[in-house]
Design an enzyme around this catalytic site. Structure first.
Site, PDB file in Angstrom:
ATOM      1  N   ASP A  49       0.836  -1.203   0.000  1.00  0.00           N
ATOM      2  CA  ASP A  49       0.000   0.000   0.000  1.00  0.00           C
ATOM      3  C   ASP A  49       0.874   1.257   0.000  1.00  0.00           C
ATOM      4  OD1 ASP A  49      -2.715   1.323   0.579  1.00  0.00           O
ATOM      5  OD2 ASP A  49      -1.524   2.036   2.282  1.00  0.00           O
TER       6      ASP A  49
ATOM      7  N   GLU B 264       1.526  -0.483  -5.056  1.00  0.00           N
ATOM      8  CA  GLU B 264       0.542   0.536  -5.431  1.00  0.00           C
ATOM      9  C   GLU B 264       1.260   1.863  -5.688  1.00  0.00           C
ATOM     10  OE1 GLU B 264      -3.186   3.240  -3.968  1.00  0.00           O
ATOM     11  OE2 GLU B 264      -1.445   2.839  -2.729  1.00  0.00           O
TER      12      GLU B 264
HETATM   13  C1  ARE Z   1      -8.763   8.833   6.443  1.00  0.00           C
HETATM   14  C2  ARE Z   1      -9.637  10.073   6.249  1.00  0.00           C
HETATM   15  C3  ARE Z   1      -8.789  11.318   6.185  1.00  0.00           C
HETATM   16  C4  ARE Z   1      -7.913  11.428   7.427  1.00  0.00           C
HETATM   17  C5  ARE Z   1      -7.084  10.163   7.561  1.00  0.00           C
HETATM   18  C6  ARE Z   1      -6.228  10.151   8.815  1.00  0.00           C
HETATM   19  O1  ARE Z   1     -10.379   9.924   5.035  1.00  0.00           O
HETATM   20  O2  ARE Z   1      -9.641  12.452   6.112  1.00  0.00           O
HETATM   21  O3  ARE Z   1      -7.034  12.546   7.324  1.00  0.00           O
HETATM   22  O4  ARE Z   1      -7.955   9.026   7.588  1.00  0.00           O
HETATM   23  O5  ARE Z   1      -7.021  10.189   9.947  1.00  0.00           O
HETATM   24  C7  ARE Z   1      -7.648   5.145   2.826  1.00  0.00           C
HETATM   25  C8  ARE Z   1      -8.724   6.188   2.532  1.00  0.00           C
HETATM   26  C9  ARE Z   1      -8.425   7.507   3.191  1.00  0.00           C
HETATM   27  C10 ARE Z   1      -8.170   7.319   4.688  1.00  0.00           C
HETATM   28  C11 ARE Z   1      -6.980   6.385   4.798  1.00  0.00           C
HETATM   29  C12 ARE Z   1      -6.558   6.108   6.245  1.00  0.00           C
HETATM   30  O6  ARE Z   1      -8.814   6.374   1.132  1.00  0.00           O
HETATM   31  O7  ARE Z   1      -9.553   8.368   3.030  1.00  0.00           O
HETATM   32  O8  ARE Z   1      -7.925   8.569   5.317  1.00  0.00           O
HETATM   33  O9  ARE Z   1      -7.326   5.110   4.203  1.00  0.00           O
HETATM   34  O10 ARE Z   1      -7.611   5.573   6.944  1.00  0.00           O
HETATM   35  C13 ARE Z   1      -2.858   8.758  -2.821  1.00  0.00           C
HETATM   36  C14 ARE Z   1      -1.812   7.690  -2.510  1.00  0.00           C
HETATM   37  C15 ARE Z   1      -2.365   6.288  -2.557  1.00  0.00           C
HETATM   38  C16 ARE Z   1      -3.646   6.147  -1.730  1.00  0.00           C
HETATM   39  C17 ARE Z   1      -4.634   7.189  -2.255  1.00  0.00           C
HETATM   40  C18 ARE Z   1      -5.957   7.157  -1.465  1.00  0.00           C
HETATM   41  O11 ARE Z   1      -0.705   7.850  -3.397  1.00  0.00           O
HETATM   42  O12 ARE Z   1      -1.370   5.421  -2.028  1.00  0.00           O
HETATM   43  O13 ARE Z   1      -4.059   8.509  -2.101  1.00  0.00           O
HETATM   44  N1  ARE Z   1      -4.192   4.790  -1.794  1.00  0.00           N
HETATM   45  C19 ARE Z   1      -3.934   3.811  -0.699  1.00  0.00           C
HETATM   46  C20 ARE Z   1      -5.169   2.968  -0.400  1.00  0.00           C
HETATM   47  C21 ARE Z   1      -6.235   3.812   0.272  1.00  0.00           C
HETATM   48  C22 ARE Z   1      -5.714   4.268   1.633  1.00  0.00           C
HETATM   49  C23 ARE Z   1      -4.286   4.595   1.641  1.00  0.00           C
HETATM   50  C24 ARE Z   1      -3.463   4.408   0.551  1.00  0.00           C
HETATM   51  C25 ARE Z   1      -3.685   4.982   2.931  1.00  0.00           C
HETATM   52  O14 ARE Z   1      -5.609   2.325  -1.543  1.00  0.00           O
HETATM   53  O15 ARE Z   1      -7.452   3.151   0.400  1.00  0.00           O
HETATM   54  O16 ARE Z   1      -6.482   5.428   2.062  1.00  0.00           O
HETATM   55  O17 ARE Z   1      -3.254   3.775   3.548  1.00  0.00           O
HETATM   56  C26 ARE Z   1      -3.235  11.615  -7.291  1.00  0.00           C
HETATM   57  C27 ARE Z   1      -1.915  10.924  -6.979  1.00  0.00           C
HETATM   58  C28 ARE Z   1      -2.128   9.665  -6.151  1.00  0.00           C
HETATM   59  C29 ARE Z   1      -2.979   9.965  -4.928  1.00  0.00           C
HETATM   60  C30 ARE Z   1      -4.317  10.549  -5.401  1.00  0.00           C
HETATM   61  C31 ARE Z   1      -5.289  10.814  -4.272  1.00  0.00           C
HETATM   62  O18 ARE Z   1      -3.966  10.813  -8.207  1.00  0.00           O
HETATM   63  O19 ARE Z   1      -1.250  10.575  -8.188  1.00  0.00           O
HETATM   64  O20 ARE Z   1      -0.872   9.150  -5.744  1.00  0.00           O
HETATM   65  O21 ARE Z   1      -3.188   8.740  -4.215  1.00  0.00           O
HETATM   66  O22 ARE Z   1      -4.044  11.751  -6.120  1.00  0.00           O
HETATM   67  O23 ARE Z   1      -4.809  11.829  -3.445  1.00  0.00           O
END
Ligand code: ARE
Ligand code: CA
Length: 500
Positions: free
Chosen positions: A225, A251
């Protein structure tokens, strides 16, 4: 992914076809990746994965036995298995409190039992490894398994005192603001999530120990992740001691103009390739013709390094791809992915939702209830929020998984496109027509399939003994297949469902 090949239970449908496909592939001079045409032959390709998003360990164990193995799925990707913060939202899974394997999806014992059951069904198990960060709330708390923690302090594991976290000092609140700045992306925080100093030996060692613990229970591979938020050499360091053949799928979301690219991570293993799902969405809304060529060009990782998918749990929420909400069109995207030769396919399977944050159905304590598929899973099923969509069980999706096991690694030998429809044939073993238009396709298409009458394997295929096809049939004569494909649907035929 180089995989171990555990024994698997063959189904009535796959048993004869597997040997046949292997034999035909050998006759055709194809490589069958070490598979022989003996009675014990495994399918030449059993590479399709399914992301069972927020499914519990007992539910996945049952699904491996009852459906995934028999249908021909090769691997399952689970949600994160470690202790996490409390809360009803699905994303609590992505905020680790400790590396104890106790979560609302199940216990360590249930996880081990799931791996055993899946292996017995021929399905490898990948878990989601959240190792870039820990929790994101500022207030202290207690995790699912009872561990006390506060932001930047996880007793017995990581602490600020030990220098285990980044405080980048580059942005207000130390959060990532610009994806154009690689240092920010790697050392600042993703949405306030305490960012581990993954360049430090003591942090790498703890992550490696966590992954080794999962491997000791039989886990075959990992989704890394937020890989973009760690330097490739950090990932190389904490995966170096994993047994040879352990799968690594990173990812690294491809973003236009970003300095960090998936290509920088290929030395560590595979990457999730986001381009395919984005492009197929556009093509199914516009002109479908070019869809058969998807997977080449600078926005695509090489096929053998790419895990390809129509959607995942993030994109079904941010709408950057198609999702179950798109019904029949979405199903056609899965069919196209499974028909083609680009990448290692990963089918997404989640639950219906109205609210982006809504978690899966839970009991009073917050433990997730075991998933179950409805009586007739499919793109037309009526779903309430929380209902399991079970995309992997949709007849067209599961049917294509069986089709893919039959065609194996055979090359594309037929392609056809007309109006809103395309067709593709693999090695004279299988043929697919996808009609994305509003009117039926009724025509003859050149094919390498041997002459005969074929049952549509997306509509039940051939009956177990004699009789008529469960769905429609199509006839191949003189090198052409005569097809009748209704609007917004697909049909597929393969040599396992040939009659007469
Ligand atoms: C939650 C709350 C937030 C709060 C946080 C901490 O929503 O408001 O601040 O908790 O309290 C998932 C959810 C998030 C969640 C998080 C932790 O989606 O909402 O936050 O869990 O509980 C980037 C990253 C990529 C990531 C995406 C979502 O690069 O790695 O953002 N994806 C993975 C998972 C997610 C997960 C996380 C990572 C965190 O698949 O499910 O988040 O572990 C452009 C960029 C991308 C970027 C994208 C979005 O496209 O190129 O790189 O992705 O913008 O910002
Ligand atoms: Ca980081």
């Amino acid at each position: 992914m180089t995989h171990r090949t555990p024994p698997f239970t063959r189904t009535r449908r796959l048993l004869p076809t597997v040997a046949l496909a292997a034999a035909l592939a050998l006759l055709a001079g194809c490589t069958t990746s070490g598979v022989s045409a003996s009675a014990t032959a495994a399918p030449a390709v059993r590479d399709v994965g399914v992301q069972l998003f927020q499914w519990t360990w007992p539910a996945i164990a049952r699904e491996c036995t009852d459906r995934l193995g028999p249908a021909g799925y090769g691997w399952v990707l689970t949600s994160p298995p470690q202790e996490h913060v409390l809360g009803s939202q699905w994303w609590t899974s992505y905020q680790p409190v400790s590396y104890r394997l106790e979560s609302r999806l199940g216990t360590r014992e249930q996880l081990a039992a799931m791996v055993t059951a899946c292996h017995a069904a021929g399905v490898r198990v990948y878990t989601d490894a959240v190792v870039n960060h820990m929790t994101g709330q500022d207030a202290p708390g207690v995790g699912w398994a009872g561990s006390s923690y506060s932001h930047y302090d996880y007793p017995g594991l990581y602490s600020d005192a030990a220098g285990d976290f980044h405080h980048c000092g580059l942005t207000p609140g130390d959060d990532i603001v610009s994806y154009q700045d690689a240092t920010q992306v790697r050392t600042c925080q993703l949405s306030n999530l305490a960012d581990l100093a993954t360049e430090k030996p003591q942090v790498r060692q703890k992550i490696a120990a966590y992954l080794a613990d999962l491997v000791s229970l039989g886990v075959d591979g990992f989704r890394i992740d937020a890989a973009k938020h760690m330097a490739p050499e950090d990932i190389a360091a904490f995966t170096a001691s994993l047994p040879a053949g352990t799968g690594v799928v990173q990812e690294v979301i491809r973003g236009s103009g970003e300095p960090i690219t998936p290509e920088q991570y290929l030395a560590n293993g595979k990457v999730l390739e986001f381009s395919w799902g984005r492009d197929v969405k556009g093509m199914l809304a516009g002109s479908i013709g070019p869809v058969l060529a998807l997977g080449t060009g600078s926005r695509y990782a090489p096929s053998d390094k790419a895990v390809v998918f129509v959607d995942n749990h993030d994109t079904e929420r941010n709408r950057s791809t198609l999702s179950y909400r798109d019904g029949a069109t979405y199903q056609l995207a899965d069919v196209l992915m499974l028909a083609g030769t680009y990448g290692t396919p990963l089918v997404h399977s989640g639950y219906a939702f109205d609210d982006r944050d809504a978690g899966p159905r839970q009991d009073a304590r917050g433990a997730v209830l075991d998933a179950a598929c409805g009586a007739a899973p499919g793109p037309g099923a009526a779903l309430q929020p929380g209902d399991w969509v079970c995309q992997h069980a949709w007849p067209a999706v599961a049917g294509m998984v069986g089709w893919r096991a039959v065609v194996g690694s055979a090359a594309v030998v037929d392609t056809w496109s007309e109006g809103d429809a395309v067709a593709l044939g693999r090695g004279g073993l299988g043929f697919v027509v996808v009609n994305n238009g509003d009117s039926p396709v009724a025509t003859s298409i050149p094919t390498h399939l041997p002459a005969g009458t074929y049952c549509d394997v997306l509509a039940g295929g051939a009956p177990v003994s004699g009789g008529r096809c469960t769905g429609s049939s199509a006839t191949v004569k003189g090198g052409e297949i005569v097809v009748q494909v209704p609007p917004r649907s697909a049909q597929a035929w393969d040599v396992s469902a040939r009659r007469g």
